[in-house]
Design a protein around this motif. Structure first.
Motif, short mmCIF file in Angstrom:
data_model
loop_
_atom_site.label_atom_id
_atom_site.label_comp_id
_atom_site.label_asym_id
_atom_site.label_seq_id
_atom_site.Cartn_x
_atom_site.Cartn_y
_atom_site.Cartn_z
N ILE A 74 -3.05 -0.88 13.96
CA ILE A 74 -4.22 -1.63 13.46
C ILE A 74 -5.00 -0.81 12.43
N GLN A 75 -5.18 0.47 12.72
CA GLN A 75 -5.93 1.32 11.77
C GLN A 75 -5.26 1.30 10.40
N ASP A 76 -3.93 1.43 10.41
CA ASP A 76 -3.19 1.46 9.14
C ASP A 76 -3.28 0.12 8.40
N LEU A 77 -3.13 -0.96 9.16
CA LEU A 77 -3.18 -2.28 8.54
C LEU A 77 -4.56 -2.56 7.95
N ALA A 78 -5.60 -2.16 8.70
CA ALA A 78 -6.98 -2.40 8.23
C ALA A 78 -7.22 -1.66 6.92
N LYS A 79 -6.70 -0.42 6.87
CA LYS A 79 -6.87 0.37 5.64
C LYS A 79 -6.13 -0.32 4.48
N LYS A 80 -4.92 -0.73 4.75
CA LYS A 80 -4.10 -1.37 3.71
C LYS A 80 -4.77 -2.64 3.17
#
Ligand SMILES: Cc1ncc(COP(=O)(O)O)c(C=O)c1O
Length: 374
Positions: A74-80
């Motif tokens: 989730i952290q990675d997707l939110a950043k992306k």
């Protein structure tokens, strides 16, 4: 003996018509699995991403349950996506989110609305949960080499006003058409839950609507790792939505819905530069394939091509015999395409975009078929 009756709304339920495993088909055709060209499930045609293979081979602790929130992913997707992590939820394929949304938001007296034809999961899951599904039929319009499904937007809008959940696949499956942003703007202004399924958005030139999430209380975007990222077999999808909707879904989902392998693989896939390169290649192959189909259409006039913004191309034929015979001809050569037996789709075949060399084989077989009038 007493036979126990199912709940009333499941008496006539039919199981979902999914794709057959490759091994079963290879045995039926008596050919090696590696010779099969699988173009019936809109799956990614490439070998697994090296980053994914590395992540899977380094899996150590599989005896403990997975992170129920999939926090790293989730952290990675939110950043992306440049959005808040509280807007994201990960699921066992995006199919799971369709089901959770129906469970959370449709009362037995409510209606779920979609166009027809569209992705079969919406009507299937509405039926499983005893919720009425209404489909507004699109009109088939043929113009020169091309066919288009045309939606009467005003008619759809009027039915949407009476609905609780409106589902739109953008691009749509089976035809690859992308509904205009203007029309979605009209729909989200209604007091209904609008689900935009972006399973194929990576293959489209249109923009994702994820950036609209902070502006609306009733918009949900569905995405998947099954298509552009090639993880269909690991079942990882995600939703982007207002925080209160996300919290409801978190509170009713199975706690450990996404397994460790899926979480790690999806996380690794996000970092792979190959994903975008492969998408570019598939879009080029799609363009080449449509141009080749157009040449055949000009010569034989037996089918019409749906211009597609997704990783498949739908062909519409004049009558059901030709697509059936063509499907059987391709099947006998180990080329699997999507055949439809339902009466509203029986004149169509859908062909997923595979590797360029395999699409060359499809065109060769199509030429032989059309020339021979098989
Ligand atoms: C429009 C659409 N949405 C969702 C899916 C399924 O996605 P997932 O594998 O994430 O459940 C498909 C699969 O074919 C699809 O066509």
């Amino acid at each position: 003996m007493t036979k126990i009756k199912t709940v009333d709304h499941l008496v006539s339920i039919k199981s979902y018509n999914g794709v057959k495993p490759l091994e079963v088909i290879a045995e039926e055709l008596n050919i090696p699995v590696t010779k099969i060209i699988k173009l019936d499930g809109n799956e990614n045609p490439y070998d697994p991403l090296p980053e994914v293979l590395a992540a899977l081979s380094s899996l150590k602790n599989i005896s403990n349950y997975p992170d129920m929130m999939c926090s790293n992913l989730i952290q990675d997707l939110a950043k992306k996506e440049n959005l808040d992590a509280n807007n994201f939820i990960i699921s066992a394929g995006s199919d799971e989110l369709i089901e959770l949304l129906i469970k959370a938001y449709a009362n037995p007296s409510d209606t779920v609305l979609s166009v027809s034809p569209t992705f079969g999961m919406i009507s299937f899951l509405a039926q499983v949960h005893g919720i009425k599904h209404v489909a507004v039929s699109q009109q088939l319009v043929k113009k020169e080499s091309f066919a288009h499904y045309v939606l009467d937007e005003n008619q759809f809008f009027d039915v949407a006003k009476q609905s609780k959940i409106v589902f739109i696949a953008r691009p749509n499956n089976p035809d690859g058409y992308v509904v205009s942003e203007k029309f979605i703007e009209r729909l989200v202004a209604l007091p209904v839950l609008v689900i935009i399924d972006e399973a194929y958005i990576e293959f489209s030139d249109s923009q994702s609507l994820a950036k609209w999430i902070p502006q609306y209380d009733n918009l949900v975007i569905l995405r998947t790792f099954s298509k552009a990222y090639g993880l269909g077999g690991l079942r990882v999808g995600y939703g982007i939505m207002p925080n209160d909707i996300r919290n409801i879904l978190v509170s009713i989902k199975q706690p450990y819905n996404v397994n460790i392998a899926g979480q790690k693989a999806a996380f690794a896939a996000l970092s792979s530069p190959l994903v975008d390169q492969r998408i570019v290649k598939m879009k080029k192959t799609r363009e080449w394939f449509i141009n080749q189909l157009k040449l055949l259409q000009d010569q034989y006039k037996t089918f019409w091509i749906h211009p597609s913004e997704a990783c498949y191309v739908l062909l519409t034929f004049e009558s059901p015999e030709v697509p059936k015979n063509l499907y059987e001809h391709l099947y006998s050569k180990g080329i699997l395409v999507r055949y439809y037996s339902s009466s509203d789709m029986i004149n169509n075949l859908r062909i997923s975009i595979g590797l360029q060399e395999n699409m060359v084989k499809v065109i060769e077989e199509l030429k032989l078929f059309l020339k021979g009038g098989i």
